[in-house]
Scaffold this motif. Structure first.
Motif, PDB file in Angstrom:
ATOM      1  N   LEU A  13       0.977  -1.314  -0.165  1.00  0.00           N
ATOM      2  CA  LEU A  13      -0.103  -0.091   0.079  1.00  0.00           C
ATOM      3  C   LEU A  13       1.016   1.231   0.069  1.00  0.00           C
ATOM      4  O   LEU A  13       0.553   2.139  -0.717  1.00  0.00           O
ATOM      5  CB  LEU A  13      -1.070  -0.031   1.239  1.00  0.00           C
ATOM      6  N   ASP A  14       1.946   1.196   0.662  1.00  0.00           N
ATOM      7  CA  ASP A  14       2.902   2.213   0.879  1.00  0.00           C
ATOM      8  C   ASP A  14       3.888   2.265  -0.283  1.00  0.00           C
ATOM      9  O   ASP A  14       4.562   1.758  -0.335  1.00  0.00           O
ATOM     10  CB  ASP A  14       3.772   2.236   1.964  1.00  0.00           C
ATOM     11  N   GLY A  15       3.546   2.939  -1.447  1.00  0.00           N
ATOM     12  CA  GLY A  15       4.332   2.970  -2.661  1.00  0.00           C
ATOM     13  C   GLY A  15       4.067   2.096  -3.917  1.00  0.00           C
ATOM     14  O   GLY A  15       4.295   2.143  -5.113  1.00  0.00           O
ATOM     15  N   GLY A  16       2.952   1.082  -3.690  1.00  0.00           N
ATOM     16  CA  GLY A  16       2.780   0.311  -4.864  1.00  0.00           C
ATOM     17  C   GLY A  16       3.515  -0.423  -5.453  1.00  0.00           C
ATOM     18  O   GLY A  16       3.111  -1.122  -6.567  1.00  0.00           O
ATOM     19  N   THR A  17       4.746  -0.940  -4.448  1.00  0.00           N
ATOM     20  CA  THR A  17       5.721  -2.070  -5.010  1.00  0.00           C
ATOM     21  C   THR A  17       5.023  -3.473  -5.308  1.00  0.00           C
ATOM     22  O   THR A  17       4.071  -3.754  -4.292  1.00  0.00           O
ATOM     23  CB  THR A  17       6.777  -2.017  -4.280  1.00  0.00           C
ATOM     24  N   LEU A  18       5.129  -4.039  -6.333  1.00  0.00           N
ATOM     25  CA  LEU A  18       4.593  -5.444  -6.509  1.00  0.00           C
ATOM     26  C   LEU A  18       5.320  -6.416  -5.594  1.00  0.00           C
ATOM     27  O   LEU A  18       6.783  -6.249  -5.688  1.00  0.00           O
ATOM     28  CB  LEU A  18       4.729  -5.922  -7.954  1.00  0.00           C
ATOM     29  N   VAL A  19       4.733  -7.173  -4.689  1.00  0.00           N
ATOM     30  CA  VAL A  19       5.494  -7.811  -3.781  1.00  0.00           C
ATOM     31  C   VAL A  19       4.944  -9.547  -4.083  1.00  0.00           C
ATOM     32  O   VAL A  19       5.474 -10.229  -3.382  1.00  0.00           O
ATOM     33  CB  VAL A  19       4.894  -7.632  -2.295  1.00  0.00           C
ATOM     34  N   GLY A  20       4.152  -9.710  -4.861  1.00  0.00           N
ATOM     35  CA  GLY A  20       3.688 -10.999  -4.997  1.00  0.00           C
ATOM     36  C   GLY A  20       2.403 -11.492  -5.495  1.00  0.00           C
ATOM     37  O   GLY A  20       1.907 -10.460  -6.472  1.00  0.00           O
ATOM     38  N   THR A  21       1.764 -12.504  -5.673  1.00  0.00           N
ATOM     39  CA  THR A  21       0.600 -13.128  -6.249  1.00  0.00           C
ATOM     40  C   THR A  21      -0.224 -13.836  -5.282  1.00  0.00           C
ATOM     41  O   THR A  21       0.157 -14.235  -4.248  1.00  0.00           O
ATOM     42  CB  THR A  21       1.094 -13.939  -7.604  1.00  0.00           C
ATOM     43  N   ALA A  22      -1.569 -13.559  -5.510  1.00  0.00           N
ATOM     44  CA  ALA A  22      -2.512 -14.228  -4.510  1.00  0.00           C
ATOM     45  C   ALA A  22      -3.591 -14.669  -5.543  1.00  0.00           C
ATOM     46  O   ALA A  22      -4.081 -14.089  -6.350  1.00  0.00           O
ATOM     47  CB  ALA A  22      -3.286 -13.470  -3.499  1.00  0.00           C
ATOM     48  N   SER A  23      -4.421 -15.812  -4.918  1.00  0.00           N
ATOM     49  CA  SER A  23      -5.563 -16.100  -5.834  1.00  0.00           C
ATOM     50  C   SER A  23      -6.650 -17.053  -4.669  1.00  0.00           C
ATOM     51  O   SER A  23      -6.166 -17.648  -3.823  1.00  0.00           O
ATOM     52  CB  SER A  23      -5.214 -17.131  -6.813  1.00  0.00           C
ATOM     53  N   LEU A  24      -7.770 -16.766  -5.574  1.00  0.00           N
ATOM     54  CA  LEU A  24      -9.036 -17.611  -4.865  1.00  0.00           C
ATOM     55  C   LEU A  24      -9.240 -18.328  -6.015  1.00  0.00           C
ATOM     56  O   LEU A  24      -9.335 -18.199  -7.247  1.00  0.00           O
ATOM     57  CB  LEU A  24     -10.074 -16.771  -4.631  1.00  0.00           C
ATOM     58  N   TRP A  25      -8.882 -19.794  -5.810  1.00  0.00           N
ATOM     59  CA  TRP A  25      -9.117 -20.692  -6.910  1.00  0.00           C
ATOM     60  C   TRP A  25      -9.785 -22.135  -6.427  1.00  0.00           C
ATOM     61  O   TRP A  25     -10.310 -22.279  -5.308  1.00  0.00           O
ATOM     62  CB  TRP A  25      -7.634 -21.393  -7.288  1.00  0.00           C
ATOM     63  N   TYR A  66     -12.552 -11.184   0.725  1.00  0.00           N
ATOM     64  CA  TYR A  66     -12.969 -11.152  -0.623  1.00  0.00           C
ATOM     65  C   TYR A  66     -14.118 -12.482  -0.657  1.00  0.00           C
ATOM     66  O   TYR A  66     -14.914 -12.373  -1.301  1.00  0.00           O
ATOM     67  CB  TYR A  66     -11.759 -11.321  -1.816  1.00  0.00           C
ATOM     68  N   GLY A  67     -13.491 -13.567  -0.333  1.00  0.00           N
ATOM     69  CA  GLY A  67     -14.179 -14.685  -0.425  1.00  0.00           C
ATOM     70  C   GLY A  67     -15.572 -14.856   0.299  1.00  0.00           C
ATOM     71  O   GLY A  67     -16.605 -15.148  -0.093  1.00  0.00           O
ATOM     72  N   PHE A  68     -15.501 -14.417   1.568  1.00  0.00           N
ATOM     73  CA  PHE A  68     -16.740 -14.343   2.495  1.00  0.00           C
ATOM     74  C   PHE A  68     -17.764 -13.217   2.079  1.00  0.00           C
ATOM     75  O   PHE A  68     -18.856 -13.416   2.083  1.00  0.00           O
ATOM     76  CB  PHE A  68     -16.411 -14.376   4.120  1.00  0.00           C
ATOM     77  N   VAL A  69     -17.168 -12.137   2.263  1.00  0.00           N
ATOM     78  CA  VAL A  69     -17.869 -10.886   1.871  1.00  0.00           C
ATOM     79  C   VAL A  69     -18.316 -10.541   0.420  1.00  0.00           C
ATOM     80  O   VAL A  69     -19.541 -10.495   0.198  1.00  0.00           O
ATOM     81  CB  VAL A  69     -17.349  -9.670   2.389  1.00  0.00           C
ATOM     82  N   VAL A  70     -17.162 -10.516  -0.335  1.00  0.00           N
ATOM     83  CA  VAL A  70     -17.813 -10.143  -1.804  1.00  0.00           C
ATOM     84  C   VAL A  70     -18.154 -11.255  -2.667  1.00  0.00           C
ATOM     85  O   VAL A  70     -19.137 -10.957  -3.136  1.00  0.00           O
ATOM     86  CB  VAL A  70     -16.328  -9.546  -2.659  1.00  0.00           C
ATOM     87  N   ARG A  71     -17.729 -12.580  -2.317  1.00  0.00           N
ATOM     88  CA  ARG A  71     -18.123 -13.806  -3.175  1.00  0.00           C
ATOM     89  C   ARG A  71     -19.201 -14.431  -2.200  1.00  0.00           C
ATOM     90  O   ARG A  71     -19.956 -15.516  -2.956  1.00  0.00           O
ATOM     91  CB  ARG A  71     -17.135 -14.808  -3.504  1.00  0.00           C
TER      92      ARG A  71
END
Length: 187
Positions: free
Chosen positions: A68-80, A115-120
């Motif tokens: 969040l501080d600077g927007g640097t890419l730090v990885g990947t995440a997924s719901l699969w 994301y999984g519980f509230v959004v989906r």
């Protein structure tokens, strides 16, 4: 963007792919420990890369993880493995080597739970990880996941079978962070 206390989950950008491929996927050991499929070399820029997003695929939602501080890419995440009938899904994440040990994994899991519980509107989230992956086990348990089982010798990794731990979290067990971690940012 979905925001946690340290990281945000956003759509994968085209310029994320070379970084994720070089620092995560092309590391045979890291990739072999993270994927259930055998590692194979992928040509840079290939549309066959597992990091390329298919926006039509409904059962897999990939994100890029940024600070969040600077927007640097730090990885990947997924719901699969999203199953709309049973209202369940699996969580996965991978952090770049330079971003590990900073609490990002715990924050990513929290945001994916939101994301999984509230959004989906899912009922159950599940994590499978190698039994020696202390960082992922910690991140899951800090977010309320419960160890539900041990899958003995179920993962073929770099010439040997390793155990996997199965963790689960039900929506009624989940406690959203009252400080707003994991809440959807509509900006």
């Amino acid at each position: 963007m979905l925001k946690g206390s340290k990281v945000g989950l956003r759509a994968r950008h085209e310029d994320d792919i070379p970084i994720l491929q070089a620092e995560l996927y092309d590391d045979v050991v890291i990739s072999s420990r993270a994927e259930s499929r055998p590692w194979r070399p992928v040509t840079p820029g290939s549309k066959d890369s597992p990091l390329v997003v298919d926006d039509k695929e409904q059962g897999h939602v990939p994100f890029s993880v940024v600070e969040l501080d600077g927007g640097t890419l730090v990885g990947t995440a997924s719901l699969w493995g999203i199953d709309n009938h049973h209202r369940s899904a699996h969580i996965g994440l991978g952090l770049l080597p330079s971003s590990r040990g900073k609490g990002h994994g715990t924050d990513v899991v929290a945001v994916l739970c939101h994301y999984g519980f509230v959004v989906r509107g899912l009922q159950r989230l599940q994590i499978e990880t190698l039994s020696d992956n202390a960082a992922m086990l910690r991140a899951a348990e800090r977010n309320g996941f419960v160890r539900e089982g041990l899958l003995r010798s179920s993962a073929w990794v770099m010439g040997e079978f390793l155990d996997e731990v199965l963790l689960g979290l039900l929506v009624q067990e989940w406690k959203a962070d009252p400080r707003g971690r994991g809440l959807l940012d509509l900006m």
